[in-house]
Design a protein around this motif. Sequence first.
Motif, PDB file in Angstrom:
ATOM      1  N   ALA A   1       7.041  -1.579 -11.125  1.00 58.52           N
ATOM      2  CA  ALA A   1       7.099  -1.919 -12.556  1.00 58.52           C
ATOM      3  C   ALA A   1       5.697  -2.109 -13.124  1.00 58.52           C
ATOM      4  CB  ALA A   1       7.928  -3.185 -12.755  1.00 58.52           C
ATOM      5  N   TYR A   2       4.814  -2.663 -12.327  1.00 65.36           N
ATOM      6  CA  TYR A   2       3.429  -2.902 -12.758  1.00 65.36           C
ATOM      7  C   TYR A   2       2.718  -1.580 -13.044  1.00 65.36           C
ATOM      8  CZ  TYR A   2      -1.302  -4.940 -12.454  1.00 65.36           C
ATOM      9  OH  TYR A   2      -2.595  -5.349 -12.702  1.00 65.36           O
ATOM     10  N   PHE A   3       2.943  -0.597 -12.173  1.00 66.19           N
ATOM     11  CA  PHE A   3       2.279   0.697 -12.363  1.00 66.19           C
ATOM     12  C   PHE A   3       2.970   1.552 -13.418  1.00 66.19           C
ATOM     13  CE2 PHE A   3       0.547  -0.362  -8.123  1.00 66.19           C
ATOM     14  CZ  PHE A   3      -0.778  -0.398  -8.511  1.00 66.19           C
ATOM     15  N   CYS A   4       4.277   1.350 -13.606  1.00 59.18           N
ATOM     16  CA  CYS A   4       5.009   2.141 -14.601  1.00 59.18           C
ATOM     17  C   CYS A   4       5.167   1.320 -15.864  1.00 59.18           C
ATOM     18  CB  CYS A   4       6.367   2.557 -14.054  1.00 59.18           C
ATOM     19  SG  CYS A   4       6.177   3.571 -12.635  1.00 59.18           S
TER      20      CYS A   4
ATOM     21  N   VAL B   1      12.108  -0.229 -14.083  1.00 58.10           N
ATOM     22  CA  VAL B   1      12.708  -0.269 -12.745  1.00 58.10           C
ATOM     23  C   VAL B   1      14.081  -0.928 -12.863  1.00 58.10           C
ATOM     24  CG1 VAL B   1      12.508  -1.183 -10.400  1.00 58.10           C
ATOM     25  CG2 VAL B   1      10.451  -0.475 -11.629  1.00 58.10           C
ATOM     26  N   VAL B   2      15.113  -0.231 -12.379  1.00 58.34           N
ATOM     27  CA  VAL B   2      16.429  -0.858 -12.209  1.00 58.34           C
ATOM     28  C   VAL B   2      16.506  -1.242 -10.736  1.00 58.34           C
ATOM     29  CG1 VAL B   2      18.934  -0.516 -12.281  1.00 58.34           C
ATOM     30  CG2 VAL B   2      17.483   0.560 -14.028  1.00 58.34           C
ATOM     31  N   THR B   3      16.728  -2.524 -10.466  1.00 54.45           N
ATOM     32  CA  THR B   3      16.711  -2.962  -9.072  1.00 54.45           C
ATOM     33  C   THR B   3      18.030  -3.652  -8.726  1.00 54.45           C
ATOM     34  OG1 THR B   3      15.382  -4.119  -7.403  1.00 54.45           O
ATOM     35  CG2 THR B   3      15.493  -5.163  -9.566  1.00 54.45           C
TER      36      THR B   3
ATOM     37  N   LEU C   1       6.402  -9.742 -15.372  1.00 56.59           N
ATOM     38  CA  LEU C   1       6.889  -8.365 -15.540  1.00 56.59           C
ATOM     39  C   LEU C   1       8.164  -8.346 -16.372  1.00 56.59           C
ATOM     40  CD1 LEU C   1       6.189  -7.342 -11.882  1.00 56.59           C
ATOM     41  CD2 LEU C   1       5.057  -6.357 -13.879  1.00 56.59           C
ATOM     42  N   LYS C   2       8.174  -7.495 -17.387  1.00 58.12           N
ATOM     43  CA  LYS C   2       9.317  -7.484 -18.318  1.00 58.12           C
ATOM     44  C   LYS C   2      10.133  -6.188 -18.216  1.00 58.12           C
ATOM     45  CE  LYS C   2       7.632 -10.994 -21.175  1.00 58.12           C
ATOM     46  NZ  LYS C   2       7.371 -11.966 -20.154  1.00 58.12           N
ATOM     47  N   ASN C   3       9.625  -5.199 -17.511  1.00 59.39           N
ATOM     48  CA  ASN C   3      10.311  -3.896 -17.483  1.00 59.39           C
ATOM     49  C   ASN C   3      11.137  -3.685 -16.201  1.00 59.39           C
ATOM     50  OD1 ASN C   3       7.973  -3.802 -15.995  1.00 59.39           O
ATOM     51  ND2 ASN C   3       7.509  -1.668 -16.477  1.00 59.39           N
TER      52      ASN C   3
END
Length: 258
Positions: A119-122, A127-129, A149-151
Motif C-alpha cells: 500500500a505504501y508503494f502503491c 490493497v484488498v487484504t 495507511l489509508k489505501n
Amino acid sequence: MTEKTGEATSKVSLPLVIFSGKTSYIINSFEGEFHTHKGVIDLSKLKDLNYGDEVETHLGFKFKVRPFSLSDFFKHFRKGPTPIMPKDIGAIIAFTGLRPDSAILDCGTGSGVLSAYLAYFCRDGFVVTVEKRKDFAKIARKNFELAGLKNIHQIVGDIFGLADSIKIKFDLIVLDMKDDDKFIPKARELLKNSGYLVVYNPYIDATRDAYFAMLNNNFQDIESFEIVKIDYEHKRAGTRPSTRVWHSGFLVVGRKID
Ligand SMILES: C[S@@+](CC[C@H](N)C(=O)[O-])C[C@H]1O[C@@H](n2cnc3c(N)ncnc32)[C@H](O)[C@@H]1O
C-alpha cells in the motif's frame, strides 16, 4: 536531512518517528501522552516542531524527531503471524512490475506487513487484504493505523468463501496462506490480463504444488526461487556471516497472459 530536501526546516506531519541512539518510536497522534522507557511525552508538544528538533520527556530526556519511513515500520509493527521479510517483499515488488496505481489482493493478511509495504508503494492504487482470523485482522489494523495507511481495504473472512463476491480485477495477487495451491484457479479469474500471481510458502513441497498448479492453470513466465540474505558482522579481527537462520520462504511468480 539537508535544507535542500526541505526536511531540516519542514514542519512535522503524522506519522513521525522520535529517536535517541538506536531507540525509536513511531508516533501517529498529536493528542494524549506517549510512554517511553525514559519518561512520558505530551504529544501536543510535537505538532509545532520541525524535523530535526527535539522533544523532552517529563524526566528531561530528549528525543529527536524525524520523518516516518516504512523501514521504521518493520521494526515497530505489532507481531502476530510470521510476516513476510523485507527481502522477499523487495522481490515481490521487483518481479511483478508493481506500479504506483496497482490494484492488489493480499490473501492471508497476517500481521499486515506485506499489505502495508504494498500500500505504501502503491500510493495511487489500493490493497484488498483478506484474513480469516479476527484477532490477526485486529493486529494488522493497528499496524495500518500506526503507519498512517489509508489505501488498504481489510476484509475479515475466508478467501475461499468470499472470493466469488469480489467483483474487481487485480494487477497483483499474493497468496501467503494455507492451501494456496487450491486457490490458484480462482486467483486466475480475479487477475487482470497480464496480472501477476505470487505464492509465498515456507515449505518446499507446498511450493512445488503451487508451481504445478500455476502451470496447469496456464500461467506464463513462471519462476520459482528463494531470496537469501546473509548479514555480516565486521569486527577488528575480521568479518564473518552473522545470520543463523537464513531461510524464510520460497516464491513462485507467474503471469496471466491470455
Ligand atoms: C503467514 S500469515 C501471513 C503474513 C503476512 N503476509 C504478513 O506479511 O504479515 C498467513 C495468514 O493467512 C491466514 N489465512 C490462512 N488461510 C486463510 C484463508 N483461507 N482465508 C483468509 N486468511 C487465511 C492465517 O490466518 C494467517 O494469518
